[in-house]
Design an enzyme around this catalytic site. Structure first.
Site, PDB file in Angstrom:
ATOM      1  N   TYR A 189      -8.479  -5.776  10.720  1.00 49.43           N
ATOM      2  CA  TYR A 189      -7.790  -4.742  11.112  1.00 49.43           C
ATOM      3  C   TYR A 189      -7.842  -4.461  12.572  1.00 49.43           C
ATOM      4  CZ  TYR A 189      -6.081   0.182  11.002  1.00 49.43           C
ATOM      5  OH  TYR A 189      -4.977   1.354  11.050  1.00 49.43           O
ATOM      6  N   TYR A 235       5.834  -7.795  25.599  1.00 48.09           N
ATOM      7  CA  TYR A 235       7.286  -7.471  25.306  1.00 48.09           C
ATOM      8  C   TYR A 235       7.810  -6.578  26.414  1.00 48.09           C
ATOM      9  CZ  TYR A 235       8.658 -10.515  21.479  1.00 48.09           C
ATOM     10  OH  TYR A 235       9.134 -11.517  20.548  1.00 48.09           O
ATOM     11  N   THR A 276       0.849  -1.319   0.037  1.00 47.80           N
ATOM     12  CA  THR A 276       0.005  -0.085  -0.098  1.00 47.80           C
ATOM     13  C   THR A 276       0.851   1.189   0.012  1.00 47.80           C
ATOM     14  OG1 THR A 276      -0.292  -0.160   2.535  1.00 47.80           O
ATOM     15  CG2 THR A 276      -2.085  -1.096   0.950  1.00 47.80           C
TER      16      THR A 276
END
Ligand code: UDP
Length: 332
Positions: A162, A176, A52
């Site tokens: 999405y 994380y 994109t």
């Protein structure tokens, strides 16, 4: 053998020169960030698979000694020699039409791509920022949307790929941060516009502006009473850069960045007709499934944490945006 002369691409940064990796750096927002980072003296490596994004957005940087472009899918293993100080994970399709066409890539870049980008940050001891989205709030039942709202998302609807990839990404970033102690930042981006948006990406700004410039009907979906709040790209990038460099406690928690000036899509169509001096009229088309009825950021946290708020009113931001689309459509 004489030592090989370093090419531009393999040039080592001076020890004090910060090194940034920008995934999706050939995209609309990523490329604006790259310009800002280069202006701040960073060495910048862009990783983008161009599904994109476009090299048009970074063509002006060709030959820049501090810039390097790697065409790669960020869901694949990322190997980079040398130090990296900052990883900016911007890669993702970001328009409803794109994620209808690319649902699997959209899910993969938010999940596997975020995993790889976090792995790179961990290996390099870099600070990490992810561009999350107002879409994680889904069709929101809380208005304006505040970061503490958990959202109302249809997991299996057309936008689910999405919304859920970004929700997963936020969870992975926190994991994380908690497990590996990586300094992480999360920005939830609301509707943004500006030069370098793709003319045919289907989002409302390029759609209305290109229709208006061609004096063609402006396609308002549904009755046009749904609302959005539009932030100019330069304002947004300033907020994101402040967040990355913010060292305050709680900076790892999500921050909404957007413009709280809310309007209906009918009002927006009228604004575009006025700003372009167009003869276009509004026509109504069916409302896409799960189209959020209202969207407006609560930016209290951005103000208190970052001292940030948008400065560019819609009428000002539309000027360079319209000029950009004129050029792209060959009307300049
Ligand atoms: N929209 C519209 N006409 C168009 C394109 C979009 O009325 O040609 C509407 C869309 O239904 C939504 C709003 O504009 O309510 C913003 O759409 P966009 O695709 O820009 O992004 P979203 O905010 O929905 O993710």
């Amino acid at each position: 053998m004489p030592p090989k002369k370093p090419s531009v691409a393999s040039r080592r940064p001076a020890p004090a020169q910060p090194v940034s990796v920008v995934t999706g750096g050939a995209g609309f927002l990523g490329s604006h960030l790259v310009d800002v980072l280069l202006a701040r003296g960073h060495r910048v490596v862009v990783i983008d698979n161009l599904i994109t994004g476009s090299t048009d957005n970074i063509a002006h940087l060709a030959g820049h000694a501090d810039f390097r472009f790697i065409k790669q899918d960020v869901t694949e293993y990322l190997y980079l020699p040398g130090k990296v100080d900052f990883v900016w994970h911007f890669a993702s399709p970001a328009s409803p039409i794109d994620y209808l066409e690319l649902p699997i890539q959209t899910l993969k870049v938010g999940s596997l791509g975020t995993h790889k980008a976090l792995g790179l940050a961990k290996a390099k001891g870099a600070r990490f920022l992810i561009t999350s989205t107002s879409e994680i709030y889904g069709d929101p039942l809380v208005h304006p949307q505040v970061e503490s709202y958990w959202g109302n998302v249809n997991t299996i609807g057309p936008r689910g790929c999405y919304d859920e990839s970004k929700r997963f990404a936020e969870a992975l970033v926190m994991a994380y941060h908690r497990q590996h102690g990586i300094p992480t930042r999360m920005v939830r981006i609301f509707n943004t516009y500006g030069p370098r948006m793709r003319v045919n990406d289907g989002r409302v700004v390029p759609a209305f502006v290109s229709q208006a410039l061609a004096n063609k009907p402006i396609t308002v979906f549904g009755d046009g009473s749904q609302t959005r709040s539009f932030c100019f790209a330069d304002d947004l990038i300033k907020g994101i850069v402040r967040l990355m460099f913010c060292d305050k406690a709680t900076a790892e928690l999500p921050v909404n960045i957007g413009n709280p000036h809310e309007m209906t899509m009918l009002q927006f169509a009228e604004e575009i007709i006025r700003a372009t001096g167009s003869k276009s009229r509004v026509v109504h088309k069916p409302l896409p499934q799960d189209d959020p009825k209202q969207r407006k950021p609560n930016i209290a946290r951005a103000k208190s944490l970052l001292g940030w708020e948008p400065k560019v009113p819609l009428s000002e931001g539309l000027k360079p945006t319209i000029a950009y689309f004129r050029g792209k459509l060959g009307l300049a």
